[in-house]
Design a protein around this motif. Structure first.
Motif, PDB file in Angstrom:
ATOM      1  N   ALA A 199      51.735  30.930  49.638  1.00  0.00           N
ATOM      2  CA  ALA A 199      51.134  29.600  49.760  1.00  0.00           C
ATOM      3  C   ALA A 199      51.636  28.904  51.020  1.00  0.00           C
ATOM      4  N   MET A 200      52.932  29.030  51.295  1.00  0.00           N
ATOM      5  CA  MET A 200      53.488  28.426  52.500  1.00  0.00           C
ATOM      6  C   MET A 200      52.875  29.019  53.759  1.00  0.00           C
ATOM      7  N   ARG A 201      52.636  30.310  53.749  1.00  0.00           N
ATOM      8  CA  ARG A 201      52.064  30.961  54.936  1.00  0.00           C
ATOM      9  C   ARG A 201      50.701  30.367  55.262  1.00  0.00           C
ATOM     10  N   ILE A 202      49.901  30.137  54.230  1.00  0.00           N
ATOM     11  CA  ILE A 202      48.584  29.551  54.437  1.00  0.00           C
ATOM     12  C   ILE A 202      48.713  28.115  54.938  1.00  0.00           C
ATOM     13  N   VAL A 203      49.600  27.344  54.322  1.00  0.00           N
ATOM     14  CA  VAL A 203      49.804  25.951  54.733  1.00  0.00           C
ATOM     15  C   VAL A 203      50.269  25.878  56.184  1.00  0.00           C
ATOM     16  N   ILE A 204      51.192  26.738  56.566  1.00  0.00           N
ATOM     17  CA  ILE A 204      51.713  26.735  57.941  1.00  0.00           C
ATOM     18  C   ILE A 204      50.610  27.077  58.940  1.00  0.00           C
ATOM     19  N   THR A 205      49.768  28.051  58.605  1.00  0.00           N
ATOM     20  CA  THR A 205      48.654  28.405  59.479  1.00  0.00           C
ATOM     21  C   THR A 205      47.729  27.212  59.689  1.00  0.00           C
ATOM     22  N   LEU A 228      44.559  34.715  57.114  1.00  0.00           N
ATOM     23  CA  LEU A 228      44.378  33.755  56.029  1.00  0.00           C
ATOM     24  C   LEU A 228      43.738  34.429  54.820  1.00  0.00           C
ATOM     25  N   GLY A 229      42.706  35.226  55.083  1.00  0.00           N
ATOM     26  CA  GLY A 229      42.018  35.915  53.995  1.00  0.00           C
ATOM     27  C   GLY A 229      42.923  36.890  53.267  1.00  0.00           C
ATOM     28  N   ARG A 230      43.715  37.653  54.030  1.00  0.00           N
ATOM     29  CA  ARG A 230      44.641  38.600  53.406  1.00  0.00           C
ATOM     30  C   ARG A 230      45.663  37.867  52.539  1.00  0.00           C
ATOM     31  N   SER A 231      46.194  36.774  53.058  1.00  0.00           N
ATOM     32  CA  SER A 231      47.190  36.012  52.300  1.00  0.00           C
ATOM     33  C   SER A 231      46.589  35.452  51.019  1.00  0.00           C
ATOM     34  N   ALA A 232      45.364  34.940  51.106  1.00  0.00           N
ATOM     35  CA  ALA A 232      44.709  34.360  49.925  1.00  0.00           C
ATOM     36  C   ALA A 232      44.399  35.430  48.883  1.00  0.00           C
ATOM     37  N   ARG A 233      43.934  36.583  49.321  1.00  0.00           N
ATOM     38  CA  ARG A 233      43.638  37.664  48.376  1.00  0.00           C
ATOM     39  C   ARG A 233      44.909  38.172  47.707  1.00  0.00           C
ATOM     40  N   GLU A 234      45.996  38.265  48.470  1.00  0.00           N
ATOM     41  CA  GLU A 234      47.266  38.686  47.886  1.00  0.00           C
ATOM     42  C   GLU A 234      47.771  37.636  46.908  1.00  0.00           C
ATOM     43  N   LEU A 235      47.580  36.365  47.236  1.00  0.00           N
ATOM     44  CA  LEU A 235      47.956  35.285  46.331  1.00  0.00           C
ATOM     45  C   LEU A 235      47.221  35.425  45.006  1.00  0.00           C
ATOM     46  N   LYS A 236      45.924  35.670  45.072  1.00  0.00           N
ATOM     47  CA  LYS A 236      45.134  35.840  43.850  1.00  0.00           C
ATOM     48  C   LYS A 236      45.591  37.070  43.067  1.00  0.00           C
ATOM     49  N   ALA A 237      45.829  38.185  43.770  1.00  0.00           N
ATOM     50  CA  ALA A 237      46.245  39.422  43.098  1.00  0.00           C
ATOM     51  C   ALA A 237      47.564  39.224  42.359  1.00  0.00           C
ATOM     52  N   GLN A 238      48.508  38.529  42.991  1.00  0.00           N
ATOM     53  CA  GLN A 238      49.795  38.295  42.351  1.00  0.00           C
ATOM     54  C   GLN A 238      49.672  37.359  41.150  1.00  0.00           C
ATOM     55  N   LEU A 239      48.777  36.390  41.232  1.00  0.00           N
ATOM     56  CA  LEU A 239      48.558  35.467  40.115  1.00  0.00           C
ATOM     57  C   LEU A 239      47.926  36.192  38.928  1.00  0.00           C
ATOM     58  N   ILE A 240      47.008  37.105  39.204  1.00  0.00           N
ATOM     59  CA  ILE A 240      46.392  37.896  38.131  1.00  0.00           C
ATOM     60  C   ILE A 240      47.450  38.791  37.485  1.00  0.00           C
ATOM     61  N   LYS A 241      48.294  39.415  38.322  1.00  0.00           N
ATOM     62  CA  LYS A 241      49.344  40.277  37.797  1.00  0.00           C
ATOM     63  C   LYS A 241      50.316  39.489  36.918  1.00  0.00           C
ATOM     64  N   ALA A 242      50.524  38.217  37.287  1.00  0.00           N
ATOM     65  CA  ALA A 242      51.413  37.358  36.502  1.00  0.00           C
ATOM     66  C   ALA A 242      50.711  36.752  35.298  1.00  0.00           C
ATOM     67  N   ALA A 248      44.701  31.740  39.314  1.00  0.00           N
ATOM     68  CA  ALA A 248      43.912  32.732  40.048  1.00  0.00           C
ATOM     69  C   ALA A 248      42.518  32.198  40.373  1.00  0.00           C
ATOM     70  N   GLU A 249      41.958  31.368  39.487  1.00  0.00           N
ATOM     71  CA  GLU A 249      40.652  30.767  39.757  1.00  0.00           C
ATOM     72  C   GLU A 249      40.721  29.813  40.947  1.00  0.00           C
ATOM     73  N   VAL A 250      41.833  29.091  41.065  1.00  0.00           N
ATOM     74  CA  VAL A 250      42.017  28.225  42.232  1.00  0.00           C
ATOM     75  C   VAL A 250      42.113  29.084  43.497  1.00  0.00           C
ATOM     76  N   ALA A 251      42.813  30.195  43.400  1.00  0.00           N
ATOM     77  CA  ALA A 251      42.933  31.105  44.540  1.00  0.00           C
ATOM     78  C   ALA A 251      41.580  31.689  44.919  1.00  0.00           C
ATOM     79  N   GLU A 252      40.721  31.940  43.929  1.00  0.00           N
ATOM     80  CA  GLU A 252      39.373  32.445  44.211  1.00  0.00           C
ATOM     81  C   GLU A 252      38.584  31.411  45.002  1.00  0.00           C
ATOM     82  N   ALA A 253      38.715  30.126  44.632  1.00  0.00           N
ATOM     83  CA  ALA A 253      38.054  29.060  45.382  1.00  0.00           C
ATOM     84  C   ALA A 253      38.591  28.999  46.811  1.00  0.00           C
TER      85      ALA A 253
END
Length: 355
Positions: A199-205, A228-242, A248-253
């Motif tokens: 999340a920080m990586r996206i905010v910093i970008t 940005l896209g890679r970071s967001a997709r990884e964010l969603k993947a980690q949220l689903i795994k958790a 994860a729905e917020v990450a999809e948006a």
């Protein structure tokens, strides 16, 4: 002091060259290890990692470096095997600094350059038992914290992770009996820190890009939509795994908003602000309302440092362009050459620090 008995610990040894494999196995045997499983194919190495939980993994990287490095990353991320915190020792015949740096950056505990003596190998193993480094977690790295104290600008403390090699050879009953709980708690800590970093990586970008529109002397920076896209997709993947579906729905948006930016050449400030809010919202949904407020100072420091790097890069490009123009003019070949024509990049990007 606890008695050390290497015979208690299981070792998985990978080396595709049989003569080298035998040499390493002999060294491990001389140290005192007895439960040594040897494999020579990547497929067998991967399947054994997935099905077992060796206390120590030793893998040769010279011939199959990229594949081995990716496997180590998969273990550290928890995508392969039952223990992301296995002690992992890589060996190599290569003295190429780039190869060794990549071996270190994949998350292995240690790298030994061949040829090595049994005594040298034993000293390195002892260090991994008694003085194993704590781990650091970023958006794209999980592994030993090798930074010097003077280099630390992060507010994220290093993490103490399970060391089953030590617990096994010292016959630490308490650690071994609580193994599953120990791994689960460490996994949860790593997951939370990794999500925060993504999340920080996206905010910093976004912050870096928005500074471009604030005027002043800030040098231009190209928005890295792909990252940005890679970071967001990884964010969603980690949220689903958790198993955090709402987050994860917020990450999809968030992914949808990034996709809508196209190549990022003309993104309105409102879209950038929305992307920032969605990334922060996804983390807050995961962390039960905890925000990135505690990371505010770190985000600010990182953006400032990246601006300085970008400015230094722009200044260097400007100076090189001026020198090229002067040289062209002195040789009578300058004509209408300008500083920009001589190589200054008006859309200079930057290599961002891992967050």
């Amino acid at each position: 002091m606890a008695e050390t008995d290497y015979a208690r610990a299981s070792v998985l040894l990978f080396d595709p060259v049989h003569v080298n494999q035998r040499t390493t196995r002999y060294a491990l045997f001389e140290i005192g290890f007895r439960q040594i499983e040897c494999v020579s194919s990547l497929r067998e190495f991967k399947s054994t990692l997935a099905e077992t939980a060796p206390a120590l993994v030793v893998a040769e990287t010279s011939a199959t470096d990229t594949d081995i490095f990716n496997l180590v990353r998969s273990v550290r991320r928890g995508d392969l095997g039952n223990n992301p915190f296995s002690v992992m020792l890589l060996t190599t015949w290569s003295r190429d600094t780039s190869h060794i740096r990549k071996a270190i950056e994949c998350g292995a505990d240690d790298v030994i350059v061949r040829p090595f003596s049994t005594m040298f190998a034993e000293e390195r193993v002892k260090t991994l038992i008694k003085n194993r480094k704590e781990f650091i977690v970023t958006s794209d790295y999980i592994g030993p914290d090798r930074r010097k104290d003077s280099e630390r600008s992060s507010d994220a403390p290093p993490l103490k992770v399970p060391n089953f090699l030590q617990a096994t050879v010292e016959n630490d009953y308490e650690a071994l009996n609580n193994a599953n709980q120990w791994i689960r708690e460490a996994r949860e800590t790593v997951t939370a820190e990794r999500l925060r970093r993504l999340a920080m990586r996206i905010v910093i970008t976004v912050e870096l890009q928005m500074s471009k529109a604030s005027g002043g002397d800030n040098p231009p920076v190209r928005l890295d939509v792909a990252d940005l896209g890679r970071s967001a997709r990884e964010l969603k993947a980690q949220l689903i795994k958790a198993n955090r579906r709402e987050a994860a729905e917020v990450a999809e948006a968030l992914i949808d908003q990034i996709r809508a930016m196209g190549d990022g050449s003309s993104v309105p400030a409102s879209s950038l602000r929305l992307i920032k809010e969605l990334s922060m919202g996804a983390y807050a949904a995961f962390a039960n309302g905890e925000t990135l407020e505690r990371s505010k100072d770190e985000i600010g420091r990182t953006v400032t440092n990246l601006r300085k790097r970008l400015q230094a890069k722009a200044d260097l490009a400007q100076r090189r362009a001026e020198l090229a123009a002067e040289q062209a003019a002195a040789s009578g070949e300058g004509g209408d050459v300008t500083a920009d024509d001589a190589g200054q990049d008006q859309n200079a990007g930057i290599k961002r620090a891992a967050m």
